[in-house]
Design a protein around this motif. Structure first.
Motif, PDB file in Angstrom:
ATOM      1  N   ASN A 251       2.835  -6.899 -35.434  1.00 57.03           N
ATOM      2  CA  ASN A 251       2.768  -8.264 -35.963  1.00 57.03           C
ATOM      3  C   ASN A 251       3.864  -9.139 -35.339  1.00 57.03           C
ATOM      4  OD1 ASN A 251       5.127  -7.591 -37.220  1.00 57.03           O
ATOM      5  ND2 ASN A 251       4.262  -7.472 -39.288  1.00 57.03           N
ATOM      6  N   GLU A 252       4.026 -10.366 -35.863  1.00 54.93           N
ATOM      7  CA  GLU A 252       4.977 -11.309 -35.257  1.00 54.93           C
ATOM      8  C   GLU A 252       6.405 -10.768 -35.243  1.00 54.93           C
ATOM      9  OE1 GLU A 252       3.162 -13.544 -38.439  1.00 54.93           O
ATOM     10  OE2 GLU A 252       2.123 -11.921 -37.387  1.00 54.93           O
ATOM     11  N   ASP A 253       6.733  -9.902 -36.219  1.00 56.13           N
ATOM     12  CA  ASP A 253       8.085  -9.337 -36.265  1.00 56.13           C
ATOM     13  C   ASP A 253       8.223  -8.095 -35.389  1.00 56.13           C
ATOM     14  OD1 ASP A 253       8.451 -11.245 -38.252  1.00 56.13           O
ATOM     15  OD2 ASP A 253       7.821  -9.843 -39.817  1.00 56.13           O
ATOM     16  N   GLY A 254       7.173  -7.739 -34.679  1.00 54.91           N
ATOM     17  CA  GLY A 254       7.240  -6.563 -33.825  1.00 54.91           C
ATOM     18  C   GLY A 254       7.017  -5.261 -34.578  1.00 54.91           C
ATOM     19  N   ARG A 255       6.610  -5.353 -35.841  1.00 54.17           N
ATOM     20  CA  ARG A 255       6.356  -4.141 -36.628  1.00 54.17           C
ATOM     21  C   ARG A 255       4.959  -3.594 -36.371  1.00 54.17           C
ATOM     22  NH1 ARG A 255       8.989  -3.523 -42.297  1.00 54.17           N
ATOM     23  NH2 ARG A 255       7.033  -2.455 -42.743  1.00 54.17           N
ATOM     24  N   LEU A 256       4.865  -2.274 -36.349  1.00 49.30           N
ATOM     25  CA  LEU A 256       3.580  -1.606 -36.126  1.00 49.30           C
ATOM     26  C   LEU A 256       2.615  -1.904 -37.282  1.00 49.30           C
ATOM     27  CD1 LEU A 256       2.082   0.548 -34.386  1.00 49.30           C
ATOM     28  CD2 LEU A 256       3.032   2.273 -35.910  1.00 49.30           C
ATOM     29  N   VAL A 257       1.431  -2.427 -36.962  1.00 49.96           N
ATOM     30  CA  VAL A 257       0.441  -2.690 -38.020  1.00 49.96           C
ATOM     31  C   VAL A 257      -0.884  -1.967 -37.789  1.00 49.96           C
ATOM     32  CG1 VAL A 257       1.367  -4.917 -38.758  1.00 49.96           C
ATOM     33  CG2 VAL A 257      -0.278  -4.834 -36.872  1.00 49.96           C
ATOM     34  N   GLY A 258      -1.062  -1.366 -36.611  1.00 49.10           N
ATOM     35  CA  GLY A 258      -2.322  -0.663 -36.364  1.00 49.10           C
ATOM     36  C   GLY A 258      -2.396  -0.183 -34.933  1.00 49.10           C
ATOM     37  N   GLN A 259      -3.573   0.288 -34.542  1.00 48.70           N
ATOM     38  CA  GLN A 259      -3.757   0.709 -33.158  1.00 48.70           C
ATOM     39  C   GLN A 259      -5.151   0.319 -32.691  1.00 48.70           C
ATOM     40  OE1 GLN A 259      -4.390   4.788 -32.206  1.00 48.70           O
ATOM     41  NE2 GLN A 259      -5.173   5.336 -34.231  1.00 48.70           N
ATOM     42  N   ILE A 260      -5.252   0.129 -31.387  1.00 48.61           N
ATOM     43  CA  ILE A 260      -6.563  -0.113 -30.774  1.00 48.61           C
ATOM     44  C   ILE A 260      -6.845   1.059 -29.854  1.00 48.61           C
ATOM     45  CG2 ILE A 260      -7.842  -1.596 -29.169  1.00 48.61           C
ATOM     46  CD1 ILE A 260      -6.376  -3.958 -30.346  1.00 48.61           C
ATOM     47  N   THR A 261      -8.074   1.580 -29.914  1.00 51.33           N
ATOM     48  CA  THR A 261      -8.422   2.717 -29.069  1.00 51.33           C
ATOM     49  C   THR A 261      -9.401   2.277 -27.985  1.00 51.33           C
ATOM     50  OG1 THR A 261     -10.069   3.299 -30.729  1.00 51.33           O
ATOM     51  CG2 THR A 261      -7.999   4.508 -30.773  1.00 51.33           C
ATOM     52  N   ILE A 262      -9.504   3.088 -26.944  1.00 53.96           N
ATOM     53  CA  ILE A 262     -10.241   2.697 -25.743  1.00 53.96           C
ATOM     54  C   ILE A 262     -11.709   2.400 -26.028  1.00 53.96           C
ATOM     55  CG2 ILE A 262     -10.695   5.084 -25.093  1.00 53.96           C
ATOM     56  CD1 ILE A 262     -10.504   4.196 -22.157  1.00 53.96           C
ATOM     57  N   ASP A 263     -12.308   3.091 -27.016  1.00 53.18           N
ATOM     58  CA  ASP A 263     -13.729   2.839 -27.268  1.00 53.18           C
ATOM     59  C   ASP A 263     -13.953   1.402 -27.747  1.00 53.18           C
ATOM     60  OD1 ASP A 263     -12.225   4.026 -29.338  1.00 53.18           O
ATOM     61  OD2 ASP A 263     -14.005   4.184 -30.576  1.00 53.18           O
ATOM     62  N   ASP A 264     -13.007   0.874 -28.546  1.00 49.24           N
ATOM     63  CA  ASP A 264     -13.128  -0.525 -28.962  1.00 49.24           C
ATOM     64  C   ASP A 264     -12.957  -1.457 -27.773  1.00 49.24           C
ATOM     65  OD1 ASP A 264     -13.380   0.131 -31.726  1.00 49.24           O
ATOM     66  OD2 ASP A 264     -11.234   0.524 -31.766  1.00 49.24           O
ATOM     67  N   ALA A 265     -11.986  -1.129 -26.901  1.00 51.33           N
ATOM     68  CA  ALA A 265     -11.755  -1.962 -25.722  1.00 51.33           C
ATOM     69  C   ALA A 265     -12.975  -1.956 -24.808  1.00 51.33           C
ATOM     70  CB  ALA A 265     -10.528  -1.469 -24.965  1.00 51.33           C
ATOM     71  N   MET A 266     -13.630  -0.793 -24.708  1.00 53.82           N
ATOM     72  CA  MET A 266     -14.799  -0.657 -23.849  1.00 53.82           C
ATOM     73  C   MET A 266     -15.928  -1.562 -24.357  1.00 53.82           C
ATOM     74  SD  MET A 266     -16.152   3.001 -22.524  1.00 53.82           S
ATOM     75  CE  MET A 266     -17.485   3.218 -21.365  1.00 53.82           C
ATOM     76  N   ILE A 267     -16.062  -1.649 -25.661  1.00 54.73           N
ATOM     77  CA  ILE A 267     -17.105  -2.504 -26.229  1.00 54.73           C
ATOM     78  C   ILE A 267     -16.827  -3.970 -25.903  1.00 54.73           C
ATOM     79  CG2 ILE A 267     -18.077  -3.342 -28.408  1.00 54.73           C
ATOM     80  CD1 ILE A 267     -17.680  -0.446 -29.471  1.00 54.73           C
ATOM     81  N   VAL A 268     -15.557  -4.366 -26.024  1.00 55.85           N
ATOM     82  CA  VAL A 268     -15.206  -5.755 -25.706  1.00 55.85           C
ATOM     83  C   VAL A 268     -15.480  -6.046 -24.239  1.00 55.85           C
ATOM     84  CG1 VAL A 268     -13.322  -7.426 -25.533  1.00 55.85           C
ATOM     85  CG2 VAL A 268     -13.453  -5.896 -27.505  1.00 55.85           C
ATOM     86  N   LEU A 269     -15.074  -5.128 -23.367  1.00 56.96           N
ATOM     87  CA  LEU A 269     -15.284  -5.307 -21.937  1.00 56.96           C
ATOM     88  C   LEU A 269     -16.773  -5.493 -21.635  1.00 56.96           C
ATOM     89  CD1 LEU A 269     -13.255  -5.063 -19.490  1.00 56.96           C
ATOM     90  CD2 LEU A 269     -14.327  -2.870 -19.060  1.00 56.96           C
ATOM     91  N   ASP A 270     -17.576  -4.677 -22.289  1.00 57.89           N
ATOM     92  CA  ASP A 270     -19.012  -4.737 -22.129  1.00 57.89           C
ATOM     93  C   ASP A 270     -19.555  -6.099 -22.571  1.00 57.89           C
ATOM     94  OD1 ASP A 270     -21.025  -2.982 -21.218  1.00 57.89           O
ATOM     95  OD2 ASP A 270     -21.826  -2.859 -23.250  1.00 57.89           O
TER      96      ASP A 270
END
Lengths: 463, 463
Positions: A251-270
């Motif tokens: 988030n804006e404070d640099g704190r960990l709030v989640g993760q994105i995995t490659i399968d989600d990125a692949m869908i966006v790329l598609d």
């Protein structure tokens, strides 16, 4: 063994293998639906993946869709909803009974629920959120608070993290004792005391290292932290460019709030690719399962823009009606010049639009690329000028006409190369998607220049 | 917080964040190269990922490329070679000194070496294979024995497997004691005694399960085995459709020979998309870093095809030269009808080509899609017929001309929808890539039909 000797599967076998969803299966399923044979339907659907079932639902008629879903009833899986295209998804949600819908949604991960509800109408969205447990609902609502198309909408909130001072043994023991690990994860994220991510340890590396090895010493070299408001397009670019498998979101404070995995990125790329292709062809958003009315609405504006540009080109022609009346050959030949320019312009523009999308065309090389496109236009212009001069001469037996044709061809192909590169670059600078708008501009330029050069030369030279 | 309230990064910040390779960095690097300042060059390159360095090399001039590589010398990393486009790669390999090249190649995994050498000329290929150790060389040569564009070329031979009767503890102990685990792996592959893969256990699931749990009980639901000769396009489709992370590859006997991971599939998917976009625009293979001569050669054939179709359209016009001589307005208006048809045809064709590529257009729904496209053409045809009748009437003051224009517009847009769908479907049936050839056919049809309908109606109705 030589490469040539390798037997490639015959086309039939390949189809068999690659398509889980063959027309034969589709026909059998529709048959079972028509006969109301629930057991046969379930047996036929059983081997299909949710993605294949979604494809099936998209391909069949709306009435068949309703009948199938009502017969399938409680067997309906939440993942099918995630895999459906938006246009069909809303309809399918409407066909599901409230209990089936509730059950289907509860099976899903929070990021899939976000993906499911973000474009639904308010009442449908509420209906789905209402069936979630409080914890899940909170996660979904948090994700929905991030801007559309941002990393926050794409991420899953479930992560596995470890303090930076842990060693391999501690991390493994922690994971083995944890009862709520995410369904899919590839890294343990190291965090400092303020929960800022400082490194990724891959599970494979964790497995390969001794229990006493400090996690800090085996983090991956490539480590990118994604701001929660970052555009999903940039996220997909980073995954593609740096071959990431998963990346922490902060988030804006640099704190960990989640993760994105490659399968989600692949869908966006598609999706980005799809959008580029359709926009380049002047097709707005839209899918094969849209109805006629929606499709007409989607395509009309682009044709209307084309009409305006075509009329502009006609107005150029109209300036020369006197010349055309004297030399009808001009009317016969003029579409050739315009068409060649339009094609050459589209070539340049497509290369430029792609290069902008992949960030290969930047401030550093834009002049070199423009220069190259102009030179390519000149070279092809000269080649086709020669060809057309020959055609013009033998068809109409006029040297002057051949010269006019050749000169117009050279000019139009040079301009096509120039406009095809400069227009998308300029649009991109003004933050207009070059895939969206370049086509109309470029063909206007090549039409106008093509007709003007050809008919103008003719007016001067033939009269 | 509401979604609208979220601050999105300004464009400048986004660029800063997303582009590791800013024009400023490029300029500084070229500056260091020009001054021959090796230390500064190394300092500037240090934070860059191999993929960014490859982009940099692609963007700069060939002379700058040579100077940079010679100054950078031993710092040159093998991964940069993997990331380079083919056209630039060969040149860069030529610039590297034999020792640097040898060192660079030895760092790479076997599948990256395959990717590197498969399209090189024989002598360059030999030079690279010669520096490999015997084991690696054998792996590369085996991969090269599989057909170009097959799963065998894409896979890595390093896998982690376990006998089907093992439990979680045994698998973990085995991995911890193994000293040659692959760099990246996400699954333990269960195999039967004949080495046939029978299931995947994800590392995450392994972590989350007790030591006594049998591996067989925690395999992933989704499991696809890839034949080594399968087309890489089908591999990428499977990864995308079924959200695979890694999949085992088997030979003709069904024995495990390697694995393919999602990052490789993502690269193939990206290339397929790129190819589709460029082919639709009539641009052959080619990249931004190609020289003028190569680019001209790549684009000439497509323009030549277009010239033939344009001449065919002109021959239709030539049939009506008598009518045009009497009514010059026809010459002014005829490009509008052809252009609208061409655009509508391109819309239909792009949607069809995409749907074929994503396997959404199949035998099950082809008739419904054709029907839809024809109806869309009819609806848009009616709308634009009305518009053009108005324009034609007010511009030239002739009701007859307006009627001719409207009738031709309707016919051409209906034909555009029909040809735009049927042509790619038929080409696909004959195993011709519809992205490659449809455009020329469709615009030929819409040009010929457009001119013939418009001028034909005019000849009958106005004379």
């Amino acid at each position: 063994m030589d490469a040539e000797d390798q037997p490639i599967d015959t086309e039939a076998e390949r189809d068999e293998d690659a398509y889980a969803l063959s027309p034969k299966v589709v026909a059998a399923i529709l048959d079972a639906v028509e006969e109301g044979d629930r057991e046969r339907l379930i047996a036929l659907m059983e081997p299909l993946h949710a993605a294949d079932i979604a494809d099936l639902l998209e391909q069949i008629h709306s009435d068949e869709r309703r009948a199938l879903i009502q017969l399938y009833d409680r067997e309906f899986d939440g993942e099918i909803l995630s895999e459906l295209e938006e246009s069909v998804r809303e309809e399918v949600i409407g066909f599901l009974s409230p209990q089936v819908l509730a059950e289907a949604v509860r099976e899903l991960d929070s990021d899939d629920v976000v993906d499911l509800v973000e474009f639904l109408d308010e009442p449908q969205q509420e209906a789905i959120l209402d069936v979630l447990e409080d914890v899940d609902r909170a996660a979904v609502e948090l994700a929905l608070s991030y801007p559309e198309g941002s990393a926050g909408r794409l991420m899953q909130s479930e992560v596995v993290m470890a303090p930076e001072h842990w060693n391999v043994g501690q991390a493994i023991d922690h994971m083995r004792s944890s009862d709520r690990l995410p369904d899919a994860f590839y890294h343990v994220i190291l965090v400092d005391p303020r929960l800022h991510p400082i490194g990724n340890v891959s599970l494979g590396r964790l497995m390969a290292s001794g229990r006493d090895v400090p996690l800090k010493s085996i983090t991956e070299e490539m480590f990118r932290v994604i701001p929660v408001t970052q555009d999903e397009e940039d996220v997909a670019y980073a995954f593609n460019q740096y071959h990431l498998i998963s990346a922490p979101v902060v988030n804006e404070d640099g704190r960990l709030v989640g993760q994105i995995t490659i399968d989600d990125a692949m869908i966006v790329l598609d999706e980005e690719h799809e959008e580029d292709i359709l926009r380049l062809a002047g097709v707005g958003e839209g899918s094969l399962s849209d109805r006629v009315v929606e499709t007409v609405k989607g395509r009309f504006p682009w044709l209307a823009v084309n009409l305006v540009t075509a009329i502009m080109a006609s107005m150029v022609i109209a300036q020369f009606d006197g010349v055309i009346a004297q030399y009808v050959a001009l009317a016969v030949l003029m579409p050739i010049v315009a068409s060649m320019g339009g094609n050459a312009g589209t070539q340049s523009l497509t290369v430029a639009v792609r290069a902008i999308a992949t960030r290969d065309l930047t401030g550093s090389n834009v002049w070199r690329v423009i220069r190259r496109e102009v030179l390519v236009g000149l070279a092809n212009g000269l080649a086709f000028a020669l060809l057309m001069a020959v055609v013009g001469y033998f068809w109409f037996g006029s040297t002057s006409l051949a010269i006019v044709l050749a000169a117009a061809m050279i000019i139009n192909l040079v301009i096509a190369g120039l406009a095809g590169t400069v227009i998308p670059v300029v649009l991109d600078r003004f933050n207009v998607d070059p895939a969206l708008a370049s086509g109309a501009f470029v063909t206007t330029v090549t039409d106008v220049v093509g007709f003007f050069a050809f008919l103008g030369f003719a007016a001067v030279y033939l009269l």
